[in-house]
Write an enzyme that holds these catalytic residues in place. Structure first.
Site, PDB file in Angstrom:
ATOM      1  N   LEU A 196       8.916   4.002  19.096  1.00  0.00           N
ATOM      2  CA  LEU A 196       9.174   3.696  20.624  1.00  0.00           C
ATOM      3  C   LEU A 196       7.956   2.931  21.253  1.00  0.00           C
ATOM      4  O   LEU A 196       7.996   1.835  21.799  1.00  0.00           O
ATOM      5  CB  LEU A 196       9.542   4.943  21.422  1.00  0.00           C
ATOM      6  CG  LEU A 196      10.424   4.466  22.565  1.00  0.00           C
ATOM      7  CD1 LEU A 196      11.687   3.850  22.546  1.00  0.00           C
ATOM      8  CD2 LEU A 196      10.627   6.044  23.485  1.00  0.00           C
ATOM      9  N   HIS A 197       6.689   3.764  21.422  1.00  0.00           N
ATOM     10  CA  HIS A 197       5.698   3.248  21.942  1.00  0.00           C
ATOM     11  C   HIS A 197       5.481   2.767  23.276  1.00  0.00           C
ATOM     12  O   HIS A 197       4.633   2.478  24.019  1.00  0.00           O
ATOM     13  CB  HIS A 197       5.116   2.064  21.244  1.00  0.00           C
ATOM     14  CG  HIS A 197       4.886   2.281  19.758  1.00  0.00           C
ATOM     15  ND1 HIS A 197       4.348   3.536  19.066  1.00  0.00           N
ATOM     16  CD2 HIS A 197       5.269   1.541  18.581  1.00  0.00           C
ATOM     17  CE1 HIS A 197       4.173   3.467  17.747  1.00  0.00           C
ATOM     18  NE2 HIS A 197       5.099   2.346  17.388  1.00  0.00           N
ATOM     19  N   CYS A 210       3.491   8.322   1.854  1.00  0.00           N
ATOM     20  CA  CYS A 210       3.580   7.090   2.811  1.00  0.00           C
ATOM     21  C   CYS A 210       3.804   6.177   1.935  1.00  0.00           C
ATOM     22  O   CYS A 210       2.850   5.585   1.230  1.00  0.00           O
ATOM     23  CB  CYS A 210       2.400   7.142   3.734  1.00  0.00           C
ATOM     24  SG  CYS A 210       2.736   5.732   4.891  1.00  0.00           S
ATOM     25  N   GLU A 234       0.773  -1.324   0.002  1.00  0.00           N
ATOM     26  CA  GLU A 234       0.046  -0.043   0.070  1.00  0.00           C
ATOM     27  C   GLU A 234       0.847   1.101  -0.053  1.00  0.00           C
ATOM     28  O   GLU A 234       1.936   1.283   0.522  1.00  0.00           O
ATOM     29  CB  GLU A 234      -0.930   0.043   1.393  1.00  0.00           C
ATOM     30  CG  GLU A 234      -1.790  -1.210   1.631  1.00  0.00           C
ATOM     31  CD  GLU A 234      -2.308  -1.103   3.034  1.00  0.00           C
ATOM     32  OE1 GLU A 234      -1.972  -0.253   3.732  1.00  0.00           O
ATOM     33  OE2 GLU A 234      -3.002  -2.140   3.102  1.00  0.00           O
ATOM     34  N   ASN A 290      -5.145   3.232  15.858  1.00  0.00           N
ATOM     35  CA  ASN A 290      -6.187   2.878  15.075  1.00  0.00           C
ATOM     36  C   ASN A 290      -6.194   1.304  14.908  1.00  0.00           C
ATOM     37  O   ASN A 290      -5.395   0.637  14.525  1.00  0.00           O
ATOM     38  CB  ASN A 290      -5.314   3.153  13.592  1.00  0.00           C
ATOM     39  CG  ASN A 290      -6.619   3.215  12.530  1.00  0.00           C
ATOM     40  OD1 ASN A 290      -7.732   2.778  12.710  1.00  0.00           O
ATOM     41  ND2 ASN A 290      -6.340   3.397  11.409  1.00  0.00           N
ATOM     42  N   SER A 308      11.186   5.524   9.052  1.00  0.00           N
ATOM     43  CA  SER A 308      10.783   5.130  10.671  1.00  0.00           C
ATOM     44  C   SER A 308      11.179   3.745  10.857  1.00  0.00           C
ATOM     45  O   SER A 308      10.875   2.586   9.989  1.00  0.00           O
ATOM     46  CB  SER A 308       8.999   5.293  10.317  1.00  0.00           C
ATOM     47  OG  SER A 308       8.491   4.739  11.664  1.00  0.00           O
ATOM     48  N   GLY A 341       6.037  -2.885   6.331  1.00  0.00           N
ATOM     49  CA  GLY A 341       7.348  -3.100   6.341  1.00  0.00           C
ATOM     50  C   GLY A 341       8.365  -2.384   7.273  1.00  0.00           C
ATOM     51  O   GLY A 341       7.951  -1.288   7.761  1.00  0.00           O
TER      52      GLY A 341
HETATM   53  N1  SAH Z   1       7.991  -0.641  10.452  1.00  0.00           N
HETATM   54  C1  SAH Z   1       8.321   0.760  10.768  1.00  0.00           C
HETATM   55  C2  SAH Z   1       7.384   1.641   9.749  1.00  0.00           C
HETATM   56  C3  SAH Z   1       5.972   1.150   9.553  1.00  0.00           C
HETATM   57  S1  SAH Z   1       4.811   1.632  10.505  1.00  0.00           S
HETATM   58  C4  SAH Z   1       7.963   1.189  12.036  1.00  0.00           C
HETATM   59  O1  SAH Z   1       7.662   0.617  12.714  1.00  0.00           O
HETATM   60  O2  SAH Z   1       8.527   2.275  12.540  1.00  0.00           O
HETATM   61  C5  SAH Z   1       4.555   3.530  10.726  1.00  0.00           C
HETATM   62  C6  SAH Z   1       4.051   3.663  12.250  1.00  0.00           C
HETATM   63  O3  SAH Z   1       2.635   3.325  12.375  1.00  0.00           O
HETATM   64  C7  SAH Z   1       4.935   3.004  13.278  1.00  0.00           C
HETATM   65  O4  SAH Z   1       5.257   3.739  14.314  1.00  0.00           O
HETATM   66  C8  SAH Z   1       3.957   1.785  13.697  1.00  0.00           C
HETATM   67  O5  SAH Z   1       4.212   1.524  15.171  1.00  0.00           O
HETATM   68  C9  SAH Z   1       2.482   2.712  13.721  1.00  0.00           C
HETATM   69  N2  SAH Z   1       1.437   1.633  13.718  1.00  0.00           N
HETATM   70  C10 SAH Z   1       1.318   0.604  13.356  1.00  0.00           C
HETATM   71  N3  SAH Z   1      -0.041   0.120  13.429  1.00  0.00           N
HETATM   72  C11 SAH Z   1      -0.592   1.019  14.037  1.00  0.00           C
HETATM   73  C12 SAH Z   1      -1.980   1.246  14.427  1.00  0.00           C
HETATM   74  N4  SAH Z   1      -2.729   0.230  14.459  1.00  0.00           N
HETATM   75  N5  SAH Z   1      -2.331   2.379  15.234  1.00  0.00           N
HETATM   76  C13 SAH Z   1      -1.364   3.518  15.198  1.00  0.00           C
HETATM   77  N6  SAH Z   1      -0.057   3.237  14.884  1.00  0.00           N
HETATM   78  C14 SAH Z   1       0.108   2.344  14.287  1.00  0.00           C
END
Ligand code: SAH
Length: 369
Positions: free
Chosen positions: A244-245, A124, A111, A319, A220, A186
Protein backbone atom coordinates in the site's frame (compact mmCIF):
# COMPACT_ATOMS: atom_id res chain seq x y z
CA UNK A 1 6.72 2.87 -37.06
CA UNK A 2 8.65 5.99 -36.22
CA UNK A 3 12.36 6.23 -35.67
CA UNK A 4 11.77 8.00 -32.37
CA UNK A 5 12.73 6.19 -29.22
CA UNK A 6 9.52 5.51 -27.35
CA UNK A 7 9.38 6.22 -23.63
CA UNK A 8 8.76 3.31 -21.31
CA UNK A 9 5.05 3.19 -20.44
CA UNK A 10 3.99 4.05 -16.90
CA UNK A 11 2.67 0.53 -16.40
CA UNK A 12 3.76 -2.51 -18.34
CA UNK A 13 1.43 -5.49 -18.00
CA UNK A 14 2.35 -7.64 -20.97
CA UNK A 15 5.83 -9.09 -20.87
CA UNK A 16 7.90 -8.63 -24.02
CA UNK A 17 7.79 -11.68 -26.28
CA UNK A 18 10.94 -13.67 -25.74
CA UNK A 19 12.14 -17.23 -26.19
CA UNK A 20 10.78 -19.40 -23.39
CA UNK A 21 12.94 -21.41 -21.00
CA UNK A 22 12.96 -25.16 -21.63
CA UNK A 23 10.19 -27.27 -20.13
CA UNK A 24 11.09 -28.67 -16.72
CA UNK A 25 9.46 -31.25 -14.48
CA UNK A 26 8.49 -28.48 -12.05
CA UNK A 27 6.42 -26.77 -14.77
CA UNK A 28 4.07 -29.72 -14.86
CA UNK A 29 1.19 -31.04 -12.79
CA UNK A 30 1.40 -34.69 -11.79
CA UNK A 31 -0.88 -35.66 -14.70
CA UNK A 32 1.23 -33.63 -17.13
CA UNK A 33 4.39 -35.27 -15.79
CA UNK A 34 2.95 -38.72 -16.46
CA UNK A 35 2.01 -37.65 -19.99
CA UNK A 36 5.47 -36.15 -20.59
CA UNK A 37 7.17 -39.32 -19.40
CA UNK A 38 4.91 -41.45 -21.65
CA UNK A 39 5.73 -39.18 -24.60
CA UNK A 40 9.38 -39.95 -23.96
CA UNK A 41 8.58 -43.66 -24.25
CA UNK A 42 8.72 -44.49 -20.54
CA UNK A 43 6.16 -45.92 -18.14
CA UNK A 44 4.01 -43.22 -16.51
CA UNK A 45 5.01 -44.34 -12.97
CA UNK A 46 8.48 -43.04 -13.73
CA UNK A 47 6.93 -39.58 -13.23
CA UNK A 48 6.40 -40.46 -9.58
CA UNK A 49 10.00 -41.55 -9.24
CA UNK A 50 11.27 -38.37 -10.87
CA UNK A 51 9.03 -36.29 -8.64
CA UNK A 52 10.34 -38.01 -5.53
CA UNK A 53 13.92 -37.38 -6.59
CA UNK A 54 13.30 -33.74 -7.36
CA UNK A 55 10.82 -32.59 -4.70
CA UNK A 56 11.82 -34.92 -1.82
CA UNK A 57 15.52 -35.61 -2.39
CA UNK A 58 16.07 -32.29 -4.17
CA UNK A 59 18.13 -33.89 -6.92
CA UNK A 60 17.85 -33.05 -10.59
CA UNK A 61 20.86 -35.14 -11.60
CA UNK A 62 19.57 -38.25 -13.37
CA UNK A 63 22.87 -40.07 -12.88
CA UNK A 64 22.00 -40.20 -9.16
CA UNK A 65 18.57 -41.72 -9.82
CA UNK A 66 19.74 -45.30 -9.52
CA UNK A 67 16.23 -46.77 -9.23
CA UNK A 68 15.80 -45.90 -12.93
CA UNK A 69 17.30 -48.11 -15.65
CA UNK A 70 20.23 -46.43 -17.39
CA UNK A 71 18.32 -46.00 -20.67
CA UNK A 72 15.40 -44.34 -18.88
CA UNK A 73 17.75 -41.98 -17.09
CA UNK A 74 19.09 -40.80 -20.37
CA UNK A 75 15.62 -40.30 -21.85
CA UNK A 76 14.18 -38.53 -18.85
CA UNK A 77 17.11 -36.19 -18.29
CA UNK A 78 15.49 -33.72 -20.70
CA UNK A 79 12.92 -32.96 -18.00
CA UNK A 80 15.66 -31.36 -15.90
CA UNK A 81 17.17 -28.64 -18.10
CA UNK A 82 19.47 -26.30 -16.18
CA UNK A 83 17.43 -23.13 -15.62
CA UNK A 84 19.36 -21.08 -13.08
CA UNK A 85 23.09 -20.42 -13.02
CA UNK A 86 24.48 -18.72 -9.92
CA UNK A 87 26.37 -15.53 -10.78
CA UNK A 88 27.02 -14.18 -7.33
CA UNK A 89 26.34 -15.26 -3.78
CA UNK A 90 26.53 -12.92 -0.80
CA UNK A 91 26.06 -13.91 2.82
CA UNK A 92 25.67 -11.99 6.04
CA UNK A 93 24.34 -12.51 9.61
CA UNK A 94 26.98 -15.24 10.13
CA UNK A 95 25.86 -17.01 7.01
CA UNK A 96 22.16 -17.20 7.95
CA UNK A 97 21.16 -14.68 5.28
CA UNK A 98 22.27 -15.53 1.77
CA UNK A 99 21.38 -13.73 -1.36
CA UNK A 100 21.93 -15.24 -4.80
CA UNK A 101 22.01 -13.53 -8.15
CA UNK A 102 20.98 -15.94 -10.88
CA UNK A 103 21.41 -15.86 -14.63
CA UNK A 104 18.56 -17.39 -16.61
CA UNK A 105 19.05 -19.25 -19.89
CA UNK A 106 18.71 -16.06 -21.93
CA UNK A 107 20.98 -13.92 -19.78
CA UNK A 108 18.21 -12.28 -17.73
CA UNK A 109 19.18 -11.75 -14.07
CA UNK A 110 17.03 -12.41 -11.02
CA UNK A 111 17.62 -12.61 -7.28
CA UNK A 112 16.52 -14.77 -4.39
CA UNK A 113 17.27 -14.50 -0.67
CA UNK A 114 17.31 -17.17 2.04
CA UNK A 115 16.83 -15.96 5.62
CA UNK A 116 17.24 -18.38 8.49
CA UNK A 117 15.69 -17.47 11.85
CA UNK A 118 15.68 -19.55 15.03
CA UNK A 119 12.19 -20.88 14.30
CA UNK A 120 11.85 -20.75 10.51
CA UNK A 121 13.54 -20.37 7.15
CA UNK A 122 12.07 -17.85 4.74
CA UNK A 123 12.92 -17.67 1.09
CA UNK A 124 12.25 -14.52 -0.88
CA UNK A 125 11.80 -15.35 -4.56
CA UNK A 126 11.51 -13.48 -7.86
CA UNK A 127 8.60 -13.99 -10.23
CA UNK A 128 9.68 -11.81 -13.16
CA UNK A 129 13.00 -10.63 -14.57
CA UNK A 130 12.51 -6.93 -13.91
CA UNK A 131 9.09 -5.45 -13.22
CA UNK A 132 6.60 -3.33 -15.13
CA UNK A 133 5.01 -1.58 -12.16
CA UNK A 134 7.46 1.32 -12.05
CA UNK A 135 7.39 2.18 -8.33
CA UNK A 136 9.93 5.02 -8.07
CA UNK A 137 11.53 3.86 -4.78
CA UNK A 138 12.16 0.29 -5.97
CA UNK A 139 15.36 -0.73 -7.76
CA UNK A 140 13.58 -3.36 -9.86
CA UNK A 141 10.84 -0.92 -10.83
CA UNK A 142 13.45 1.36 -12.33
CA UNK A 143 14.77 -1.33 -14.64
CA UNK A 144 11.49 -2.14 -16.40
CA UNK A 145 10.17 -5.57 -17.30
CA UNK A 146 12.44 -7.98 -19.14
CA UNK A 147 10.21 -11.06 -19.07
CA UNK A 148 8.00 -13.35 -17.05
CA UNK A 149 9.66 -16.26 -15.30
CA UNK A 150 8.38 -19.77 -15.86
CA UNK A 151 6.87 -21.85 -13.05
CA UNK A 152 10.00 -24.01 -12.88
CA UNK A 153 12.32 -21.00 -12.80
CA UNK A 154 10.40 -19.78 -9.75
CA UNK A 155 10.37 -23.21 -8.08
CA UNK A 156 14.08 -23.78 -8.75
CA UNK A 157 14.98 -20.83 -6.55
CA UNK A 158 13.30 -22.60 -3.63
CA UNK A 159 14.71 -26.02 -4.46
CA UNK A 160 18.20 -24.58 -4.61
CA UNK A 161 17.77 -23.00 -1.17
CA UNK A 162 16.23 -26.22 0.17
CA UNK A 163 19.23 -28.15 -1.15
CA UNK A 164 21.72 -25.84 0.59
CA UNK A 165 19.74 -26.19 3.84
CA UNK A 166 19.46 -29.97 3.61
CA UNK A 167 23.20 -30.22 2.96
CA UNK A 168 23.86 -28.25 6.14
CA UNK A 169 25.46 -25.38 4.19
CA UNK A 170 23.53 -22.80 6.18
CA UNK A 171 24.79 -22.52 9.79
CA UNK A 172 22.46 -24.08 12.36
CA UNK A 173 22.33 -27.65 11.03
CA UNK A 174 20.19 -29.20 8.30
CA UNK A 175 16.78 -27.57 7.93
CA UNK A 176 13.86 -27.10 5.57
CA UNK A 177 12.28 -24.10 3.91
CA UNK A 178 9.18 -23.22 5.94
CA UNK A 179 8.12 -19.89 4.42
CA UNK A 180 8.16 -18.32 0.99
CA UNK A 181 7.55 -14.68 0.16
CA UNK A 182 7.05 -13.41 -3.39
CA UNK A 183 8.95 -10.25 -2.55
CA UNK A 184 11.91 -10.57 -4.88
CA UNK A 185 11.90 -9.09 -8.35
CA UNK A 186 8.65 -8.74 -10.23
CA UNK A 187 4.94 -8.33 -9.70
CA UNK A 188 3.67 -11.87 -9.06
CA UNK A 189 0.08 -11.16 -10.03
CA UNK A 190 1.22 -9.80 -13.42
CA UNK A 191 2.66 -13.29 -14.10
CA UNK A 192 -0.41 -14.98 -12.70
CA UNK A 193 -0.41 -18.39 -14.34
CA UNK A 194 3.25 -19.20 -13.74
CA UNK A 195 3.04 -17.95 -10.15
CA UNK A 196 -0.04 -20.05 -9.35
CA UNK A 197 1.73 -23.07 -10.86
CA UNK A 198 4.76 -22.37 -8.65
CA UNK A 199 2.59 -21.97 -5.54
CA UNK A 200 0.93 -25.31 -6.30
CA UNK A 201 4.32 -27.02 -6.63
CA UNK A 202 5.38 -25.43 -3.32
CA UNK A 203 2.32 -26.49 -1.33
CA UNK A 204 1.50 -29.90 -2.83
CA UNK A 205 2.59 -32.63 -0.42
CA UNK A 206 5.73 -34.58 -1.36
CA UNK A 207 6.43 -36.20 -3.71
CA UNK A 208 4.13 -34.17 -6.00
CA UNK A 209 5.49 -30.93 -4.58
CA UNK A 210 7.60 -29.46 -1.80
CA UNK A 211 4.98 -29.81 0.91
CA UNK A 212 5.27 -26.29 2.31
CA UNK A 213 2.19 -25.05 4.17
CA UNK A 214 0.09 -22.61 2.11
CA UNK A 215 -0.12 -20.33 5.11
CA UNK A 216 3.64 -20.07 4.95
CA UNK A 217 3.48 -18.65 1.42
CA UNK A 218 2.99 -14.90 0.96
CA UNK A 219 2.08 -13.35 -2.38
CA UNK A 220 2.89 -9.64 -2.38
CA UNK A 221 1.25 -7.32 -4.89
CA UNK A 222 1.02 -3.66 -5.80
CA UNK A 223 -2.75 -4.25 -6.02
CA UNK A 224 -3.92 -5.81 -9.30
CA UNK A 225 -7.55 -5.97 -8.23
CA UNK A 226 -8.94 -8.49 -10.76
CA UNK A 227 -6.03 -10.84 -10.05
CA UNK A 228 -6.60 -10.57 -6.28
CA UNK A 229 -10.21 -11.59 -6.89
CA UNK A 230 -9.07 -14.50 -9.01
CA UNK A 231 -6.54 -15.56 -6.37
CA UNK A 232 -9.25 -15.72 -3.74
CA UNK A 233 -10.97 -18.42 -5.83
CA UNK A 234 -7.94 -20.70 -6.26
CA UNK A 235 -8.52 -22.62 -3.05
CA UNK A 236 -4.96 -21.77 -2.02
CA UNK A 237 -5.04 -20.08 1.37
CA UNK A 238 -1.81 -18.18 0.85
CA UNK A 239 -1.14 -14.95 2.72
CA UNK A 240 -1.87 -11.88 0.64
CA UNK A 241 0.37 -8.85 1.12
CA UNK A 242 -0.62 -5.50 -0.37
CA UNK A 243 2.12 -2.95 -1.05
CA UNK A 244 0.00 0.00 0.00
CA UNK A 245 2.72 2.45 1.09
CA UNK A 246 0.21 5.25 1.29
CA UNK A 247 -3.41 5.67 2.47
CA UNK A 248 -4.44 8.46 0.07
CA UNK A 249 -4.82 8.33 -3.70
CA UNK A 250 -3.07 11.59 -4.40
CA UNK A 251 0.35 10.46 -3.19
CA UNK A 252 -0.15 6.76 -4.00
CA UNK A 253 -0.70 7.61 -7.68
CA UNK A 254 3.00 8.52 -7.84
CA UNK A 255 4.48 6.10 -5.25
CA UNK A 256 2.69 3.02 -6.60
CA UNK A 257 1.61 3.93 -10.15
CA UNK A 258 -0.87 1.05 -10.40
CA UNK A 259 -2.99 3.31 -8.21
CA UNK A 260 -3.85 5.31 -11.34
CA UNK A 261 -5.75 2.18 -12.40
CA UNK A 262 -7.12 0.82 -9.09
CA UNK A 263 -7.55 3.21 -6.18
CA UNK A 264 -6.79 2.65 -2.49
CA UNK A 265 -10.41 1.88 -1.70
CA UNK A 266 -10.70 -0.66 -4.53
CA UNK A 267 -7.54 -2.50 -3.53
CA UNK A 268 -8.52 -2.55 0.15
CA UNK A 269 -12.01 -3.81 -0.70
CA UNK A 270 -10.41 -6.62 -2.72
CA UNK A 271 -8.13 -7.37 0.25
CA UNK A 272 -11.08 -7.58 2.68
CA UNK A 273 -12.93 -9.86 0.28
CA UNK A 274 -9.79 -12.04 0.14
CA UNK A 275 -9.60 -12.13 3.94
CA UNK A 276 -13.30 -13.02 4.22
CA UNK A 277 -12.98 -15.82 1.71
CA UNK A 278 -9.72 -17.36 2.92
CA UNK A 279 -9.96 -16.40 6.64
CA UNK A 280 -6.35 -15.27 6.28
CA UNK A 281 -5.09 -12.05 7.78
CA UNK A 282 -3.95 -9.68 5.03
CA UNK A 283 -0.57 -7.94 5.33
CA UNK A 284 -0.26 -4.29 4.44
CA UNK A 285 3.26 -3.34 3.39
CA UNK A 286 4.23 0.25 4.08
CA UNK A 287 7.75 1.49 3.30
CA UNK A 288 8.38 4.50 5.52
CA UNK A 289 9.97 7.27 3.47
CA UNK A 290 11.23 10.33 5.31
CA UNK A 291 8.90 13.32 4.93
CA UNK A 292 7.07 11.66 2.04
CA UNK A 293 4.54 9.20 3.51
CA UNK A 294 5.48 9.10 7.21
CA UNK A 295 3.37 11.96 8.63
CA UNK A 296 1.21 11.31 11.66
CA UNK A 297 -1.92 12.36 9.79
CA UNK A 298 -1.24 9.65 7.23
CA UNK A 299 -0.82 7.09 10.01
CA UNK A 300 -4.14 8.28 11.37
CA UNK A 301 -5.82 7.96 7.98
CA UNK A 302 -4.31 4.50 7.52
CA UNK A 303 -5.49 3.49 10.99
CA UNK A 304 -9.03 4.56 10.16
CA UNK A 305 -8.99 2.58 6.90
CA UNK A 306 -7.70 -0.59 8.59
CA UNK A 307 -9.51 -0.43 11.91
CA UNK A 308 -11.43 -3.62 12.83
CA UNK A 309 -10.18 -5.52 9.77
CA UNK A 310 -8.37 -8.87 9.56
CA UNK A 311 -5.07 -7.15 8.88
CA UNK A 312 -1.50 -6.69 9.98
CA UNK A 313 0.74 -3.77 8.99
CA UNK A 314 4.38 -4.34 8.11
CA UNK A 315 6.31 -1.11 8.25
CA UNK A 316 9.51 -1.30 6.22
CA UNK A 317 12.19 1.35 6.75
CA UNK A 318 12.96 2.47 3.19
CA UNK A 319 16.12 0.93 1.83
CA UNK A 320 17.30 3.75 -0.43
CA UNK A 321 18.26 2.70 -3.94
CA UNK A 322 21.52 4.13 -5.29
CA UNK A 323 21.12 7.77 -6.26
CA UNK A 324 17.70 8.02 -4.63
CA UNK A 325 16.65 11.34 -3.16
CA UNK A 326 14.58 9.47 -0.58
CA UNK A 327 15.65 7.89 2.65
CA UNK A 328 14.21 6.05 5.65
CA UNK A 329 12.10 7.90 8.20
CA UNK A 330 13.56 9.39 11.37
CA UNK A 331 13.28 6.96 14.32
CA UNK A 332 10.93 9.33 16.17
CA UNK A 333 8.62 9.57 13.15
CA UNK A 334 8.62 5.80 12.80
CA UNK A 335 7.70 5.45 16.49
CA UNK A 336 4.91 8.01 16.16
CA UNK A 337 3.57 6.18 13.09
CA UNK A 338 3.48 2.89 15.02
CA UNK A 339 1.75 4.53 18.00
CA UNK A 340 -0.90 6.11 15.80
CA UNK A 341 -1.76 2.76 14.22
CA UNK A 342 -1.85 1.08 17.63
CA UNK A 343 -4.21 3.80 18.84
CA UNK A 344 -6.67 2.52 16.23
CA UNK A 345 -6.12 -1.05 17.41
CA UNK A 346 -4.27 -2.08 14.24
CA UNK A 347 -1.61 -4.81 14.59
CA UNK A 348 1.72 -3.45 13.40
CA UNK A 349 5.36 -4.53 13.30
CA UNK A 350 8.46 -2.90 11.91
CA UNK A 351 10.21 -5.22 9.46
CA UNK A 352 13.73 -6.22 10.37
CA UNK A 353 16.27 -4.99 7.88
CA UNK A 354 18.09 -8.22 7.25
CA UNK A 355 20.39 -8.35 4.31
CA UNK A 356 20.62 -4.59 3.96
CA UNK A 357 24.40 -4.67 3.74
CA UNK A 358 24.18 -7.16 0.88
CA UNK A 359 21.83 -4.97 -1.13
CA UNK A 360 18.89 -6.89 0.30
CA UNK A 361 16.34 -4.53 -1.19
CA UNK A 362 14.44 -5.66 -4.17
CA UNK A 363 16.51 -5.63 -7.35
CA UNK A 364 19.62 -3.95 -6.05
CA UNK A 365 21.98 -6.79 -6.82
CA UNK A 366 20.83 -7.21 -10.40
CA UNK A 367 20.91 -3.45 -10.89
CA UNK A 368 24.54 -3.38 -9.85
CA UNK A 369 25.62 -5.91 -12.50
N1 SAH B 1 5.83 -6.42 -6.82
C1 SAH B 1 5.45 -6.94 -5.54
C2 SAH B 1 6.51 -7.75 -4.83
C3 SAH B 1 7.95 -7.32 -4.86
S1 SAH B 1 8.59 -6.10 -3.79
C4 SAH B 1 5.00 -5.82 -4.64
O1 SAH B 1 5.21 -4.67 -4.98
O2 SAH B 1 4.38 -6.10 -3.62
C5 SAH B 1 8.36 -6.57 -2.13
C6 SAH B 1 8.13 -5.36 -1.22
O3 SAH B 1 9.32 -4.55 -1.10
C7 SAH B 1 7.03 -4.43 -1.74
O4 SAH B 1 6.20 -4.05 -0.68
C8 SAH B 1 7.84 -3.26 -2.25
O5 SAH B 1 7.07 -2.10 -2.34
C9 SAH B 1 8.97 -3.19 -1.24
N2 SAH B 1 10.13 -2.41 -1.66
C10 SAH B 1 10.61 -2.24 -2.90
N3 SAH B 1 11.68 -1.43 -2.89
C11 SAH B 1 11.89 -1.08 -1.62
C12 SAH B 1 12.87 -0.25 -0.97
N4 SAH B 1 13.81 0.37 -1.65
N5 SAH B 1 12.78 -0.10 0.38
C13 SAH B 1 11.81 -0.74 1.07
N6 SAH B 1 10.86 -1.53 0.52
C14 SAH B 1 10.90 -1.70 -0.81
Amino acid sequence: MTAEKTERPLLQFAAPRRAKPARHLADLTMAERRAAVAELGEKPFRADQLSRHYFSHLTADVSEMTDLPAAAREQLGVLFPPLLTPVKELTTDEGTTRKTLWRLFDGALVESVLMRYPDRVTMCVSSQAGCGMNCPFCATGQAGLTRNMSTAEIVEQVVSGARALAAGEVPGGPARVSNIVFMGMGEPLANYKAVIGAVRRMVEPAPDGLGISARGVTVSTVGLVPAIEKLSNEGLPVTLAISLHCPDDELRDSLVPINTRWKVKEVLDAAWAYAAKTKRRVSIEYALIKDINDQEWRADLLGKLLKNKLVHVNLIPLNPTPGSKWTASRPEDERAFVRRLQYHGVAVTVRDTRGREIDGACGQLAAAE
